[in-house]
Structure formats: structure tokens, C-alpha cells
Scaffold this motif. Structure first.
Motif, PDB file in Angstrom:
ATOM      1  N   TYR A  50     -58.036  30.109 108.179  1.00  0.00           N
ATOM      2  CA  TYR A  50     -56.951  30.821 108.756  1.00  0.00           C
ATOM      3  C   TYR A  50     -55.624  30.445 108.381  1.00  0.00           C
ATOM      4  N   SER A  54     -53.381  32.686 106.215  1.00  0.00           N
ATOM      5  CA  SER A  54     -51.912  33.103 106.641  1.00  0.00           C
ATOM      6  C   SER A  54     -51.001  32.747 105.968  1.00  0.00           C
ATOM      7  N   LEU A  59     -53.296  37.845 106.658  1.00  0.00           N
ATOM      8  CA  LEU A  59     -53.878  37.693 107.918  1.00  0.00           C
ATOM      9  C   LEU A  59     -52.885  38.629 108.911  1.00  0.00           C
ATOM     10  N   PRO A  60     -53.376  39.308 109.978  1.00  0.00           N
ATOM     11  CA  PRO A  60     -54.529  39.381 110.405  1.00  0.00           C
ATOM     12  C   PRO A  60     -55.448  40.388 109.380  1.00  0.00           C
ATOM     13  N   ASN A  66     -59.704  39.258 114.714  1.00  0.00           N
ATOM     14  CA  ASN A  66     -59.742  37.953 113.907  1.00  0.00           C
ATOM     15  C   ASN A  66     -59.965  36.828 115.034  1.00  0.00           C
ATOM     16  N   ASN A  76     -50.743  30.904 116.894  1.00  0.00           N
ATOM     17  CA  ASN A  76     -51.066  32.337 116.974  1.00  0.00           C
ATOM     18  C   ASN A  76     -49.611  33.316 116.917  1.00  0.00           C
ATOM     19  N   TYR A  78     -49.807  36.289 115.425  1.00  0.00           N
ATOM     20  CA  TYR A  78     -50.261  37.626 115.230  1.00  0.00           C
ATOM     21  C   TYR A  78     -50.716  38.351 116.355  1.00  0.00           C
ATOM     22  N   GLN A  81     -54.313  40.714 118.026  1.00  0.00           N
ATOM     23  CA  GLN A  81     -55.345  40.908 116.965  1.00  0.00           C
ATOM     24  C   GLN A  81     -56.041  39.454 116.497  1.00  0.00           C
ATOM     25  N   VAL A  82     -55.478  38.471 116.919  1.00  0.00           N
ATOM     26  CA  VAL A  82     -56.043  36.980 116.792  1.00  0.00           C
ATOM     27  C   VAL A  82     -56.191  36.301 117.925  1.00  0.00           C
TER      28      VAL A  82
END
Length: 171
Positions: A50, A54, A59-60, A66, A76, A78, A81-82
Motif C-alpha cells: 500500500y 501510494s 493507488l487506488p 482496494n 486513507n 482515497y 475505494q480503499v
């Protein structure tokens, strides 16, 4: 739930350099990886994967939920989606099943791969063997006390120098 482990790998068993760099794999490996993750609709990775992905701006991963498994607090940035979780492998799979997924796509690193294989959760393994050897790095599986027998399902060339091996994990 079917669990597929997918790795770009060196002939001597490394999936990344010591710093987590896995950008040495071929374009064909990346295309196959993306196709499989989109087909599954999800991708499970560990903390180091990750963080490296990143930093590399990867990412994502598109077309997939994810999931990052880490016992450390991670940011996080994102959105939905993560998902960052500290759940055990079986709990991660249960969460995916509850979200309607039939296949889980496991994408490393070595510690996470080992935690899934030790619990006998991996059904298939794809290895894209790249024409590169380096002396230090992250192994496909962190050291542990486990043995697994595999049955070769298929082998194919992805390009002139990269071979994909597709295995069933015998249980």
C-alpha cells in the motif's frame, strides 16, 4: 470464496526490492495483473505494498475495491475505494463475501501472502516470472512453518522473456 494470489516474481523468488519497489515487472505483467484484479473486483494488499503503491501514484487500483491489511494506523486518502483493516485473513474474506464478491484477489506482500497460505485460504497462484535477479528483497512468502503442494494448470509466455505459471493449490 475463491482466493487467487497474483505475483510478478524473479526466478530467485523475490516480488519486490528491499525498498518495496516492484516496478521492474513487464508491461505484460501489469496488464495481466490489472485484468485479474478488475475481474475479481477487489485487491487485497499489505501495508508495505500500500505505502509503495501510494508513493508511486498507483493507488487506488482502478476497477477494484482496494483492501489494505495492516496492524498499523494508516491514512486513507482515497475514500470509499480503499478499506484499511487489521482483520485476520478469514475475516477479510468474510467481509468481501458480505459485499457480494465471489473471488478475492491477493496481491502481497510476503507477510500477507504467508498469513493467507498458512490458513489454507489460497486456491490458485499466478506467477509472472520476470527475467531479472536481485540479491535482496521481499520474498513471495515470509518465512514460516508451512508446506503446500501445487498442481500446474497452465504455463504461457507473456512476452519473449516473461513466463506466466498458473497453479492450483492442493488442499
Amino acid at each position: 470464496m475463491k482466493v487467487i494470489l497474483y505475483m510478478g516474481i524473479t526466478p530467485n523468488g523475490y516480488i519486490a526490492r528491499e525498498n518495496g519497489d516492484s516496478e521492474w515487472t513487464s508491461e505484460e505483467d501489469l496488464k495481466e495483473f490489472q485484468a485479474h484484479s478488475k475481474n475479481a473486483g477487489n485487491i487485497i494488499m499489505g501495508k508495505n505494498t500500500y505505502l509503495y503503491a501510494s508513493e508511486a501514484g498507483l493507488l487506488p487500483f482502478e476497477g477494484a475495491l482496494n483492501i489494505v491489511v495492516s496492524h498499523e494506523q494508516l491514512e486513507n486518502k482515497y475514500g470509499e475505494q480503499v478499506i484499511i483493516t487489521d482483520q485476520a485473513p478469514k475475516e477479510v474474506l468474510r467481509m468481501l463475501e458480505q459485499k457480494g464478491f465471489a473471488t478475492a484477489f491477493l496481491a502481497g506482500g510476503g507477510q500477507l501472502n504467508s498469513s493467507f497460505i498458512k490458513e489454507n485460504l489460497v486456491d490458485e497462484i499466478y506467477l509472472d516470472v520476470e527475467p531479472l535477479i536481485f540479491g535482496k528483497g521481499i520474498k513471495i512468502f515470509a518465512d514460516g512453518n508451512f508446506d503446500k503442494e501445487l498442481e500446474l494448470i497452465e504455463s504461457k509466455n507473456l512476452n519473449k522473456n516473461t513466463v506466466q505459471l498458473h497453479y492450483k493449490v492442493l488442499k
